[in-house]
Design a protein around this motif. Structure first.
Motif, PDB file in Angstrom:
ATOM      1  N   ALA A   1       0.685  -1.139   0.035  1.00  0.00           N
ATOM      2  CA  ALA A   1      -0.038  -0.001   0.094  1.00  0.00           C
ATOM      3  C   ALA A   1       0.770   1.539  -0.029  1.00  0.00           C
ATOM      4  CB  ALA A   1      -0.733  -0.079   1.219  1.00  0.00           C
ATOM      5  N   VAL A   2       2.075   1.178   0.559  1.00  0.00           N
ATOM      6  CA  VAL A   2       2.855   2.333   0.737  1.00  0.00           C
ATOM      7  C   VAL A   2       3.974   2.195  -0.415  1.00  0.00           C
ATOM      8  CG1 VAL A   2       2.198   3.110   2.766  1.00  0.00           C
ATOM      9  CG2 VAL A   2       3.913   1.542   2.631  1.00  0.00           C
ATOM     10  N   GLN A   3       4.411   1.150  -0.562  1.00  0.00           N
ATOM     11  CA  GLN A   3       5.649   0.719  -1.388  1.00  0.00           C
ATOM     12  C   GLN A   3       5.347  -0.248  -2.537  1.00  0.00           C
ATOM     13  OE1 GLN A   3       8.930   2.265  -1.139  1.00  0.00           O
ATOM     14  NE2 GLN A   3       9.067   1.563  -3.034  1.00  0.00           N
TER      15      GLN A   3
ATOM     16  N   LEU B   1      14.732  -2.648   0.925  1.00  0.00           N
ATOM     17  CA  LEU B   1      14.903  -1.901  -0.280  1.00  0.00           C
ATOM     18  C   LEU B   1      15.914  -1.238  -0.385  1.00  0.00           C
ATOM     19  CD1 LEU B   1      11.259  -0.176  -0.340  1.00  0.00           C
ATOM     20  CD2 LEU B   1      12.222  -1.915  -1.807  1.00  0.00           C
ATOM     21  N   SER B   2      16.863  -1.242   0.917  1.00  0.00           N
ATOM     22  CA  SER B   2      18.014  -0.474   0.607  1.00  0.00           C
ATOM     23  C   SER B   2      19.437  -1.292   0.571  1.00  0.00           C
ATOM     24  CB  SER B   2      18.253   0.353   2.153  1.00  0.00           C
ATOM     25  OG  SER B   2      18.069  -0.433   3.148  1.00  0.00           O
TER      26      SER B   2
ATOM     27  N   LEU C   1      11.521 -14.171  -0.735  1.00  0.00           N
ATOM     28  CA  LEU C   1      12.709 -14.141  -1.645  1.00  0.00           C
ATOM     29  C   LEU C   1      12.357 -13.013  -2.458  1.00  0.00           C
ATOM     30  CD1 LEU C   1      13.227 -17.778  -3.110  1.00  0.00           C
ATOM     31  CD2 LEU C   1      14.310 -16.585  -1.137  1.00  0.00           C
ATOM     32  N   THR C   2      13.521 -12.028  -2.234  1.00  0.00           N
ATOM     33  CA  THR C   2      13.621 -10.854  -3.117  1.00  0.00           C
ATOM     34  C   THR C   2      14.663 -11.284  -4.171  1.00  0.00           C
ATOM     35  OG1 THR C   2      15.649  -9.832  -2.213  1.00  0.00           O
ATOM     36  CG2 THR C   2      13.400  -9.376  -1.315  1.00  0.00           C
ATOM     37  N   PRO C   3      15.111 -10.587  -5.063  1.00  0.00           N
ATOM     38  CA  PRO C   3      16.084 -11.051  -6.187  1.00  0.00           C
ATOM     39  C   PRO C   3      17.328 -11.163  -5.708  1.00  0.00           C
ATOM     40  CG  PRO C   3      14.655  -9.430  -7.291  1.00  0.00           C
ATOM     41  CD  PRO C   3      14.149  -9.440  -5.784  1.00  0.00           C
TER      42      PRO C   3
END
Length: 117
Positions: free
Chosen positions: A67-69, A116-117, A97-99
């Motif tokens: 909702a925010v990202q 995200l950072s 799992l992210t990339p």
């Protein structure tokens, strides 16, 4: 042990095994579920299964986070994996799992933000 899966290595819980990297896990999953690659190989994947209350809790957190990202995100049911791959996650779901990163539950919206950072 099934060695037909691209990028599969024994888990660290197997004698003499090591933890596969996120890239190896994602490659193994895309081999079993090629539509994930076609849809977007850069998406975040929430691994879980039906009737898993922790998986439902993690999904609610993902919805709040989205909702925010806004990010590319897919729910992935480990029941669609072959037995060897499914057993790598059977006792740890939900898993995000992210990339480039793996995040085991429990996690918070703040933990997701830090990815995200």
């Amino acid at each position: 042990m099934n060695t037909d899966i691209v990028g599969f290595e024994p888990s660290k819980h197997e004698p003499g095994g090591i933890e596969p990297s996120v890239a190896e896990l994602r490659t193994s999953i895309m081999t079993v579920l090629p539509h994930l690659y076609k849809n977007n190989s850069e998406a975040w994947w929430l691994l879980g299964t039906s009737h898993c209350h922790l998986c439902e809790d993690a999904k609610v957190l993902m919805i709040r986070f989205l909702a925010v990202q806004p990010i590319d995100y897919s729910d992935v049911d480990i029941a669609d994996f072959d037995d060897t791959l499914m057993m790598q996650f059977a006792t740890t779901i939900p898993v995000l799992l992210t990339p480039t990163r793996r995040l085991n539950y429990p996690f918070s919206v703040m933990d997701l933000q830090q990815l995200l950072s």
